[in-house]
Design a protein around this motif. Sequence first.
Motif, PDB file in Angstrom:
ATOM      1  N   SER A 191     -24.871  27.465 -51.533  1.00  0.00           N
ATOM      2  CA  SER A 191     -25.831  28.383 -50.670  1.00  0.00           C
ATOM      3  C   SER A 191     -25.312  28.035 -49.147  1.00  0.00           C
ATOM      4  O   SER A 191     -24.738  27.259 -48.859  1.00  0.00           O
ATOM      5  CB  SER A 191     -27.245  27.371 -50.810  1.00  0.00           C
ATOM      6  OG  SER A 191     -28.214  28.049 -49.549  1.00  0.00           O
ATOM      7  N   VAL A 192     -25.530  29.398 -48.581  1.00  0.00           N
ATOM      8  CA  VAL A 192     -25.202  29.597 -47.160  1.00  0.00           C
ATOM      9  C   VAL A 192     -26.455  30.086 -46.501  1.00  0.00           C
ATOM     10  O   VAL A 192     -27.499  30.279 -47.126  1.00  0.00           O
ATOM     11  CB  VAL A 192     -24.214  30.407 -47.050  1.00  0.00           C
ATOM     12  CG1 VAL A 192     -22.610  29.754 -47.565  1.00  0.00           C
ATOM     13  CG2 VAL A 192     -24.226  31.662 -47.462  1.00  0.00           C
ATOM     14  N   GLU A 193     -26.426  30.120 -45.149  1.00  0.00           N
ATOM     15  CA  GLU A 193     -27.742  30.296 -44.221  1.00  0.00           C
ATOM     16  C   GLU A 193     -27.878  31.832 -44.164  1.00  0.00           C
ATOM     17  O   GLU A 193     -29.115  32.349 -44.151  1.00  0.00           O
ATOM     18  CB  GLU A 193     -27.421  29.572 -42.846  1.00  0.00           C
ATOM     19  CG  GLU A 193     -27.518  28.042 -43.096  1.00  0.00           C
ATOM     20  CD  GLU A 193     -28.918  27.591 -43.538  1.00  0.00           C
ATOM     21  OE1 GLU A 193     -29.887  28.149 -43.162  1.00  0.00           O
ATOM     22  OE2 GLU A 193     -28.861  26.637 -44.192  1.00  0.00           O
ATOM     23  N   LEU A 194     -26.838  32.674 -43.876  1.00  0.00           N
ATOM     24  CA  LEU A 194     -27.011  33.914 -43.500  1.00  0.00           C
ATOM     25  C   LEU A 194     -26.353  34.964 -44.398  1.00  0.00           C
ATOM     26  O   LEU A 194     -25.390  34.328 -45.317  1.00  0.00           O
ATOM     27  CB  LEU A 194     -26.476  34.358 -42.129  1.00  0.00           C
ATOM     28  CG  LEU A 194     -27.054  33.258 -41.020  1.00  0.00           C
ATOM     29  CD1 LEU A 194     -26.074  33.791 -39.690  1.00  0.00           C
ATOM     30  CD2 LEU A 194     -28.449  33.533 -40.676  1.00  0.00           C
ATOM     31  N   ASP A 195     -26.888  36.198 -44.482  1.00  0.00           N
ATOM     32  CA  ASP A 195     -26.028  36.998 -45.476  1.00  0.00           C
ATOM     33  C   ASP A 195     -24.700  37.278 -44.845  1.00  0.00           C
ATOM     34  O   ASP A 195     -23.852  37.534 -45.707  1.00  0.00           O
ATOM     35  CB  ASP A 195     -27.057  38.350 -45.340  1.00  0.00           C
ATOM     36  CG  ASP A 195     -26.459  39.381 -46.450  1.00  0.00           C
ATOM     37  OD1 ASP A 195     -26.351  39.219 -47.427  1.00  0.00           O
ATOM     38  OD2 ASP A 195     -26.111  40.627 -45.875  1.00  0.00           O
ATOM     39  N   ARG A 219     -34.100  29.632 -52.389  1.00  0.00           N
ATOM     40  CA  ARG A 219     -32.735  29.942 -51.338  1.00  0.00           C
ATOM     41  C   ARG A 219     -32.311  31.203 -51.672  1.00  0.00           C
ATOM     42  O   ARG A 219     -32.112  31.938 -52.809  1.00  0.00           O
ATOM     43  CB  ARG A 219     -31.591  28.910 -51.579  1.00  0.00           C
ATOM     44  CG  ARG A 219     -32.044  27.519 -51.211  1.00  0.00           C
ATOM     45  CD  ARG A 219     -30.852  26.814 -50.460  1.00  0.00           C
ATOM     46  NE  ARG A 219     -31.272  25.616 -49.919  1.00  0.00           N
ATOM     47  CZ  ARG A 219     -30.409  24.912 -48.768  1.00  0.00           C
ATOM     48  NH1 ARG A 219     -29.391  25.399 -48.594  1.00  0.00           N
ATOM     49  NH2 ARG A 219     -30.905  23.580 -48.548  1.00  0.00           N
ATOM     50  N   LYS A 220     -32.141  31.958 -50.494  1.00  0.00           N
ATOM     51  CA  LYS A 220     -31.810  33.532 -50.437  1.00  0.00           C
ATOM     52  C   LYS A 220     -30.364  33.764 -50.704  1.00  0.00           C
ATOM     53  O   LYS A 220     -29.796  34.639 -51.507  1.00  0.00           O
ATOM     54  CB  LYS A 220     -32.449  33.917 -49.106  1.00  0.00           C
ATOM     55  CG  LYS A 220     -33.977  33.980 -48.997  1.00  0.00           C
ATOM     56  CD  LYS A 220     -34.193  34.543 -47.789  1.00  0.00           C
ATOM     57  CE  LYS A 220     -35.632  34.566 -47.695  1.00  0.00           C
ATOM     58  NZ  LYS A 220     -36.134  35.123 -46.518  1.00  0.00           N
ATOM     59  N   HIS A 221     -29.380  32.953 -49.875  1.00  0.00           N
ATOM     60  CA  HIS A 221     -28.109  33.427 -49.992  1.00  0.00           C
ATOM     61  C   HIS A 221     -27.093  32.529 -50.587  1.00  0.00           C
ATOM     62  O   HIS A 221     -26.803  31.523 -50.032  1.00  0.00           O
ATOM     63  CB  HIS A 221     -27.461  33.500 -48.456  1.00  0.00           C
ATOM     64  CG  HIS A 221     -28.608  34.440 -47.578  1.00  0.00           C
ATOM     65  ND1 HIS A 221     -29.324  33.939 -46.673  1.00  0.00           N
ATOM     66  CD2 HIS A 221     -28.747  35.820 -47.553  1.00  0.00           C
ATOM     67  CE1 HIS A 221     -30.054  34.802 -46.062  1.00  0.00           C
ATOM     68  NE2 HIS A 221     -29.630  35.910 -46.457  1.00  0.00           N
ATOM     69  N   CYS A 222     -27.048  32.734 -51.950  1.00  0.00           N
ATOM     70  CA  CYS A 222     -26.348  31.658 -52.733  1.00  0.00           C
ATOM     71  C   CYS A 222     -25.349  32.319 -53.759  1.00  0.00           C
ATOM     72  O   CYS A 222     -25.422  33.627 -53.848  1.00  0.00           O
ATOM     73  CB  CYS A 222     -27.105  31.188 -53.600  1.00  0.00           C
ATOM     74  SG  CYS A 222     -28.807  30.410 -53.124  1.00  0.00           S
ATOM     75  N   THR A 269     -27.829  37.468 -54.269  1.00  0.00           N
ATOM     76  CA  THR A 269     -28.736  37.137 -53.222  1.00  0.00           C
ATOM     77  C   THR A 269     -29.986  37.781 -53.360  1.00  0.00           C
ATOM     78  O   THR A 269     -30.441  38.386 -54.406  1.00  0.00           O
ATOM     79  CB  THR A 269     -27.983  38.198 -52.229  1.00  0.00           C
ATOM     80  OG1 THR A 269     -27.769  39.569 -52.668  1.00  0.00           O
ATOM     81  CG2 THR A 269     -26.477  37.537 -51.668  1.00  0.00           C
ATOM     82  N   ASP A 328     -22.781  35.252 -43.687  1.00  0.00           N
ATOM     83  CA  ASP A 328     -21.912  34.008 -44.199  1.00  0.00           C
ATOM     84  C   ASP A 328     -21.495  34.490 -45.684  1.00  0.00           C
ATOM     85  O   ASP A 328     -20.478  34.079 -45.994  1.00  0.00           O
ATOM     86  CB  ASP A 328     -22.724  32.959 -44.286  1.00  0.00           C
ATOM     87  CG  ASP A 328     -22.953  32.402 -42.750  1.00  0.00           C
ATOM     88  OD1 ASP A 328     -22.346  32.804 -41.904  1.00  0.00           O
ATOM     89  OD2 ASP A 328     -23.838  31.730 -42.503  1.00  0.00           O
TER      90      ASP A 328
END
Length: 493
Positions: free
Chosen positions: A347-351, A330-333, A493, A353
């Motif tokens: 974790s979230v979906e977008l940078d 996952r990218k945005h953690c 991230t 966020d």
Amino acid sequence: MDFRTACEETKTGICLLQDGNQEPFKVRLHLAKDILMIQEQDVICVSGEPFYSGERTVTIRRQTVGGFGLSIKGGAEHNIPVVISKISKEQRAELSGLLFIGDAILQINGINVRKCRHEEVVQVLRNAGEEVTLTVSFLKRAPAFLKLPLNEDCACAPSDQSSGTSSPLCDSGLHLNYHPNNTDTLSCSSWPTSPGLRWEKRWCDLRLIPLLHSRFSQYVPGTDLSRQNAFQVIAVDGVCSGIIQCLSAEDCIDWLQAIATNISNLTKHNIKKINRNFPVNQQIVYMGWCEAREQDPLQDRAYSPTFLALRGSCLYKFLAPPDSDLLDRRKHCFTVQSESGEDLYFSVELDSDLAQWERAFQTATFLEVERIQCKTYACVLESHLMGLTIDFSTGFICFDAATKAILWRYKFSQLKGSSDDGKSKIKFLFQNPDTKQIEAKELEFSNLFAVLHCIHSFFAAKVACLDPLYLGNQTAASTAASSSTTSRAKYTT
């Protein structure tokens, strides 16, 4: 062919790419802030929903002036089909919207010519009659030795090639039955209309190389042999660009410097984010790729890529960039560390966020510090029970728990550094305002994480309210903001 923006973050140009054992072919490189795009030419349908072409069929007529209006190169003697190398504008072949420079001729009037030699294809076309149906497919990786132009503006001059031999590496013009004295105007009605499909030649992504923690090299892997005007870029996940060949030494250096600048900028930004979780004496100074020389008895010289990180007084060596904070793909953690030292992973979906959560934590920290104003913790100094008060207005106050007598007092701006043993002890380094000497104060706490969180939160609130005493000393601001080994929130991230 080189274009560059004023900010030096982007660069575009034409190079050759050697991918494996293939002959080098032309590609377009586009360097962005965080990615290197390698693009190849392809022909796509632009009628309605775009899609890539496979094979296309077009029927053209031989004209009194100019013949077919095409020139060809290549052939089976070079392990490629014959390809269209030039299109004459005067002959209007390009107006069919189906033929492009770089198209490989696969069939002529139903005759398979994929594996025919150059002269054999020329003879088939000469005997094809007044109307010829070509089945073509764009040769995306045409060998560079064919020297095909990248656009359709290179027109062939009419010539009579009805006799004599042709060369696969020279343009064989298919201008048969050309009469110099014939000045008849070419009639557009003799050319077929497009059957509802329109095609365009475009640059399409072949390979994308993320630049964060990527590396590049001019050397043949494992050796001290440098490639001439060539290099390769390898992403952190192992994706390789292939061998990029530049047109000159100056062009090669220019590309390397541009790529290195973008990698360096990304590395510095990443270091800045990582260092928010470490005190000043444990922060990363720099990290990046090097080539380590190995003492291999089987080879005179052998080098292997090594990732180095200079942190505090230590140099760390890795086979790959360390990424221990990331638990999965996952990218945005981000992680939130509790007072007990427990890490909670989210974790979230977008940078965007992620940035919003970071701002929210900062706002919440400031509001809570503003509400409580001060916090006191029990501590031990040389076996005596003491108390440490962290006061938003006055700073650090250490006092005797029994008598309430103040042992020492310092402002936030006087804290020049701190360290802890990860268990119970904290050593503060304060600067005496009169003597300018550093004074060390060591205290022992039963809940180390809680004290560190509190100190970090109060300093963050001081920055938020633009305290003049704090901001007046940039060194103090840099040191104090990173004075604990843990942070209220760590973002990866």
